[in-house]
Design a protein around this motif. Structure first.
Motif, PDB file in Angstrom:
ATOM      1  N   GLY A  95      53.790  29.594  49.906  1.00  0.00           N
ATOM      2  CA  GLY A  95      52.722  30.209  50.682  1.00  0.00           C
ATOM      3  C   GLY A  95      53.008  31.667  50.980  1.00  0.00           C
ATOM      4  N   ASP A 131      50.840  27.160  53.002  1.00  0.00           N
ATOM      5  CA  ASP A 131      49.566  26.652  52.466  1.00  0.00           C
ATOM      6  C   ASP A 131      49.351  25.199  52.867  1.00  0.00           C
ATOM      7  OD1 ASP A 131      48.849  29.036  51.264  1.00  0.00           O
ATOM      8  OD2 ASP A 131      49.803  28.525  49.355  1.00  0.00           O
ATOM      9  N   ALA A 132      50.396  24.394  52.752  1.00  0.00           N
ATOM     10  CA  ALA A 132      50.278  22.974  53.093  1.00  0.00           C
ATOM     11  C   ALA A 132      50.050  22.789  54.583  1.00  0.00           C
ATOM     12  CB  ALA A 132      51.540  22.227  52.654  1.00  0.00           C
ATOM     13  N   ASP A 181      46.461  23.786  55.328  1.00  0.00           N
ATOM     14  CA  ASP A 181      45.560  22.798  54.727  1.00  0.00           C
ATOM     15  C   ASP A 181      45.511  21.514  55.552  1.00  0.00           C
ATOM     16  OD1 ASP A 181      44.840  24.449  52.672  1.00  0.00           O
ATOM     17  OD2 ASP A 181      46.175  23.530  51.187  1.00  0.00           O
ATOM     18  N   ALA A 182      46.563  21.269  56.325  1.00  0.00           N
ATOM     19  CA  ALA A 182      46.616  20.057  57.142  1.00  0.00           C
ATOM     20  C   ALA A 182      45.862  20.212  58.460  1.00  0.00           C
ATOM     21  CB  ALA A 182      48.071  19.680  57.429  1.00  0.00           C
ATOM     22  N   THR A 183      45.367  21.406  58.748  1.00  0.00           N
ATOM     23  CA  THR A 183      44.566  21.621  59.951  1.00  0.00           C
ATOM     24  C   THR A 183      43.082  21.489  59.582  1.00  0.00           C
ATOM     25  OG1 THR A 183      44.517  24.025  59.634  1.00  0.00           O
ATOM     26  CG2 THR A 183      46.310  23.123  60.973  1.00  0.00           C
ATOM     27  N   ASP A 216      39.101  21.826  58.798  1.00  0.00           N
ATOM     28  CA  ASP A 216      38.273  22.819  58.101  1.00  0.00           C
ATOM     29  C   ASP A 216      37.183  23.282  59.069  1.00  0.00           C
ATOM     30  OD1 ASP A 216      36.995  24.431  56.332  1.00  0.00           O
ATOM     31  OD2 ASP A 216      36.121  22.812  55.137  1.00  0.00           O
ATOM     32  N   SER A 226      39.111  29.252  59.748  1.00  0.00           N
ATOM     33  CA  SER A 226      39.090  29.924  58.443  1.00  0.00           C
ATOM     34  C   SER A 226      39.055  31.434  58.609  1.00  0.00           C
ATOM     35  CB  SER A 226      37.892  29.455  57.624  1.00  0.00           C
ATOM     36  OG  SER A 226      37.998  28.079  57.315  1.00  0.00           O
ATOM     37  N   TYR A 260      42.544  32.538  59.763  1.00  0.00           N
ATOM     38  CA  TYR A 260      43.516  32.490  58.670  1.00  0.00           C
ATOM     39  C   TYR A 260      43.310  33.652  57.702  1.00  0.00           C
ATOM     40  CZ  TYR A 260      44.400  27.626  60.143  1.00  0.00           C
ATOM     41  OH  TYR A 260      44.711  26.484  60.847  1.00  0.00           O
ATOM     42  N   GLU A 315      46.385  36.635  57.106  1.00  0.00           N
ATOM     43  CA  GLU A 315      47.024  35.837  56.050  1.00  0.00           C
ATOM     44  C   GLU A 315      48.531  36.092  56.010  1.00  0.00           C
ATOM     45  OE1 GLU A 315      46.621  34.976  51.231  1.00  0.00           O
ATOM     46  OE2 GLU A 315      45.796  36.810  52.104  1.00  0.00           O
TER      47      GLU A 315
END
Length: 304
Positions: free
Chosen positions: A13, A98-99, A102-104, A106, A111, A114, A118
């Motif tokens: 990430g 990234d993982a 992605d686990a939080t 949507d 978004s 993030y 970044e």
């Protein structure tokens, strides 16, 4: 002096050093140009950042001076030790960012946060210094909190020589416990002075340690930290999240209360404990602290 570089392409990430250390999580780094916390929103800079780190169990058995900057696709560092293990630990370079994200959930708000910052990661600050930092944080701007920690280090921390420069370690519990309330007030700690002194005394005397929370379930860990004078649930959550690795912790400060009111009103359950449980679930439980930190930085920087 040892030097080296960490290639960012080898991380899982993205990573952004400036956003990570100037996002209001840590007050223990200094920017070499003196501009630490001058701006509300920073990202992508190539400034040198400096800190002095005590020995860290399982990582380093020596006190280390660290200097690091991000240049394009790498982190360049200078230190009196091999800094790779310490930087990996302190800046959570071992996280698969990234993982994690992605686990939080949507959610559009997440978004946007993030995207705006970044590569920001959580930190793992030394526990005692982190605890004192957040005891000092009540009703304070981030620049003032940082200034207090700088003043404590310069006044009562050991001077450490490195590459022709003098750096100051954060004071040990014993050094702070030996200070008077009046001396600490002279460093602009105000009503926080007796809290810092008594907390340092508790750690120095072996009465309690922030590390006592490690290995406990999250609710018991938070309760453990509230033994310290001046530590309520919010400060306890900050120490759990930014030092002790409880990534589910969600400190509920002014900005997160704003997010709850504007975006997640059903999570307001009245008490801190009940609201905390609800917002943690909404932000993804296991990694809710990551989502919280992005929201905090995004909203504080005027993102909405």
């Amino acid at each position: 002096m040892e030097t080296g570089a960490i290639q960012l392409r080898d991380l899982a990430g993205p990573f952004d050093l400036q956003a990570t250390v100037e996002s209001g999580q840590s007050y223990l780094w200094n920017r070499a140009d003196g501009g630490m916390y001058d701006a509300l929103s920073v990202h992508g800079g190539d400034c040198w950042y400096e800190t002095v780190v005590p020995p860290v169990d399982g990582v380093s058995d020596r006190r280390a001076v660290l200097r690091v900057r991000q240049v394009e696709d790498r982190l360049e560092w200078e230190s009196n030790v091999d800094a790779v293990p310490l930087l990996t630990h302190l800046l959570r370079l071992d996280d698969d960012l990234d993982a994690v994200l992605d686990a939080t959930p949507d959610l559009p708000l997440l978004s946007r946060a993030y995207d705006a910052h970044e590569g920001m990661r959580l930190v793992r600050d030394p526990p005692f210094a982190c605890l004192v930092s957040f005891i000092c944080s009540a009703q304070m701007r981030v620049s003032r909190i940082h200034g207090m920690q700088v003043a404590l280090a310069r006044s009562y921390g050991d001077a450490v020589e490195f590459d022709g420069e003098t750096y100051h370690a954060f004071p040990t519990p014993e050094r702070l416990a030996a200070r008077t309330e009046a001396e600490l007030r002279e460093l602009s700690l105000g009503y926080r002075a007796p809290y810092v002194r008594r907390t340092a005394e508790m750690v120095a005397d072996g009465e309690a340690s922030p590390e006592d929370a490690l290995g406990s379930p999250y609710p018991e860990a938070r309760e453990s930290l509230t033994r310290f004078v001046g530590v309520g649930d919010k400060v306890a959550d900050c120490v759990l999240l930014f030092s002790l690795g409880f990534l589910e912790a969600v400190p509920i400060d002014t900005w997160i209360r704003t997010a709850i009111a504007d975006h997640f009103p059903d999570c307001d359950r009245g008490s801190y404990a009940d609201t905390s449980r609800a917002i943690r679930e909404r932000l993804g439980s296991d990694y809710a602290g990551y989502a919280q930190t992005y929201l905090f930085y995004y909203l504080r920087a005027g993102g909405e």
